[in-house]
Design a protein around this motif. Structure first.
Motif, mmCIF file in Angstrom:
data_model
loop_
_atom_site.group_PDB
_atom_site.id
_atom_site.type_symbol
_atom_site.label_atom_id
_atom_site.label_comp_id
_atom_site.label_asym_id
_atom_site.label_seq_id
_atom_site.Cartn_x
_atom_site.Cartn_y
_atom_site.Cartn_z
ATOM 1 N N SER A 137 0.868 -1.187 0.000
ATOM 2 C CA SER A 137 0.000 0.000 0.000
ATOM 3 C C SER A 137 0.897 1.227 0.000
ATOM 4 C CB SER A 137 -0.862 -0.004 1.271
ATOM 5 O OG SER A 137 -1.341 1.290 1.567
ATOM 6 N N ILE A 138 0.438 2.332 -0.558
ATOM 7 C CA ILE A 138 1.251 3.547 -0.473
ATOM 8 C C ILE A 138 0.739 4.498 0.608
ATOM 9 C CG2 ILE A 138 2.163 3.415 -2.821
ATOM 10 C CD1 ILE A 138 0.185 5.792 -3.486
ATOM 11 N N GLY A 139 -0.302 4.127 1.337
ATOM 12 C CA GLY A 139 -0.762 4.980 2.417
ATOM 13 C C GLY A 139 -2.221 4.728 2.734
ATOM 14 N N ASP A 140 -2.674 5.342 3.815
ATOM 15 C CA ASP A 140 -4.034 5.077 4.289
ATOM 16 C C ASP A 140 -5.042 6.011 3.651
ATOM 17 O OD1 ASP A 140 -3.038 3.034 5.788
ATOM 18 O OD2 ASP A 140 -2.846 4.225 7.627
ATOM 19 N N TYR A 141 -5.329 5.753 2.390
ATOM 20 C CA TYR A 141 -6.372 6.466 1.661
ATOM 21 C C TYR A 141 -6.831 5.574 0.526
ATOM 22 C CZ TYR A 141 -1.785 7.625 -0.157
ATOM 23 O OH TYR A 141 -0.486 7.542 -0.564
ATOM 24 N N VAL A 142 -8.004 5.897 -0.016
ATOM 25 C CA VAL A 142 -8.585 5.056 -1.064
ATOM 26 C C VAL A 142 -8.186 5.598 -2.424
ATOM 27 C CG1 VAL A 142 -10.741 4.154 -2.011
ATOM 28 C CG2 VAL A 142 -10.536 4.526 0.453
HETATM 29 N N1 5OB Z 1 -4.452 2.886 -1.456
HETATM 30 N N2 5OB Z 1 -2.373 2.216 -1.517
HETATM 31 C C1 5OB Z 1 -3.243 2.997 -0.894
HETATM 32 C C2 5OB Z 1 -3.048 1.571 -2.522
HETATM 33 C C3 5OB Z 1 -4.383 1.982 -2.486
HETATM 34 C C4 5OB Z 1 -5.305 1.478 -3.397
HETATM 35 C C5 5OB Z 1 -4.896 0.550 -4.332
HETATM 36 C C6 5OB Z 1 -3.571 0.143 -4.360
HETATM 37 C C7 5OB Z 1 -2.638 0.650 -3.461
HETATM 38 O O1 5OB Z 1 -5.747 -0.019 -5.265
HETATM 39 C C8 5OB Z 1 -7.109 0.171 -5.178
#
Ligand code: 5OB
Length: 232
Positions: A137-142
Motif C-alpha cells: 500500500s502507499i498509504g491510508d487512503y482510497v
Molecule cells: N491505497 N495504496 C493505498 C493503494 C491503495 C489502493 C490501491 C492500491 C494501493 O488499489 C485500489
C-alpha cells in the motif's frame, strides 16, 4: 538491467513512465519498462476481468485467470521475480522498501481495480520457488486502482539505481537524512538568489561562508521541522 512489467486494465494511465527520468533511464538501458493490458488475456466478447464476490457483498472482484495468464506470459522458471500486488491492505511502502526493490532484477506490478484481485493469485505465485510476492500500500487512503501506487513505487525505487539520477551527490546527501528506524529527517529550508525577495531576507548564516555554522544551523532546522510534524 532491471525489468519492470506492469499489468493493468488502463495501460494508457501508465504512459507517464516513459517520460523524463525514467524515459532517459530506458534509453540508457538501465531499466526496461513494459506495460500490459490485462484484457489481452480474455477471450469472451466483453473481455470481462471481474465477477461477483463469493460470500456476497457489494462491488466486484477481479478474476484470477486473466492475472495468471498475464503473469505467466512475461515470466519463465529461470526468472527470479518479485510480484508486487498493489492493495490498500498491503504493507506500507517506505524508503527501505524502495532500496530493496532497486536491487531486484525483475519486478511485476499487478495494478488491480474494483474491490481487489482474487486472493488466490498472490497465494499461487507465493508458492512458486522463483517468486516473491509483496502486497504493498502507499498509504491510508482510497484510490481507484493500483496504477498511481505502482508509479509512486517505481519512481522512488528506480532513482536509487546507480546511473539513473544525473547528480549522484544528491543521493549521498539523502542517505544521511535517513535515520536507523527508516524515518526521514525532514529537510532543512532551501534558499537561492535573490538574497532579499519581496522584503524577506535569506538567513544570514547561509551568506557567512562558515560551513561549520551552516551545517549546524541546517541540522537544527531539520530537527525543528521534524518535531513540528510529529506534533501535528
Ligand atoms: N491505497 N495504496 C493505498 C493503494 C491503495 C489502493 C490501491 C492500491 C494501493 O488499489 C485500489
Amino acid at each position: 538491467m532491471l525489468q519492470i512489467d506492469l499489468i493493468s486494465i488502463f495501460p494508457d494511465y501508465l504512459t507517464p513512465l516513459n517520460l523524463s527520468l525514467l524515459g532517459k533511464a530506458q534509453e540508457r538501458s538501465l531499466i526496461k519498462i513494459a506495460i500490459h493490458d490485462l484484457r489481452d488475456q480474455t477471450k469472451d466478447v466483453h473481455h470481462s476481468v471481474d465477477d461477483t464476490p463469493y460470500g456476497g457483498g457489494a462491488g466486484m472482484v477481479m478474476s484470477p485467470e486473466p492475472w495468471g495468464k498475464a503473469i505467466d506470459a512475461i515470466t519463465n522458471e529461470k526468472d527470479q521475480v518479485d510480484l508486487i500486488i498493489l492493495t490498500p491492505a498491503g504493507k506500507r511502502f517506505n524508503q527501505q522498501m524502495a532500496m530493496e526493490f532497486s536491487k531486484k532484477s525483475h519486478l511485476i506490478f499487478a495494478c488491480g481495480r474494483y474491490e481487489g484481485i482474487d486472493a488466490r493469485v498472490g497465494q499461487y505465485y507465493a508458492g512458486k520457488n522463483n517468486f516473491k510476492v509483496h502486497e504493498v500500500s502507499i498509504g491510508d487512503y482510497v484510490l481507484g486502482g493500483g496504477e498511481v501506487a505502482a508509479m509512486v513505487i517505481i519512481e522512488a525505487s528506480t532513482r536509487l539505481i546507480p546511473g539513473v539520477l544525473g547528480n549522484p551527490e544528491s543521493l549521498k546527501e539523502e542517505s544521511h537524512s535517513i535515520s536507523s528506524d527508516d524515518l526521514i529527517l525532514v529537510e532543512y529550508p532551501n534558499y537561492t538568489k535573490p538574497a532579499n525577495w519581496r522584503g524577506i531576507d535569506v538567513p544570514e548564516v547561509l551568506l557567512s561562508g562558515n560551513h561549520g555554522q551552516i551545517a549546524k544551523w541546517r541540522l537544527e532546522q531539520a530537527e525543528r521541522r521534524t518535531n513540528q510534524l510529529k506534533q501535528e
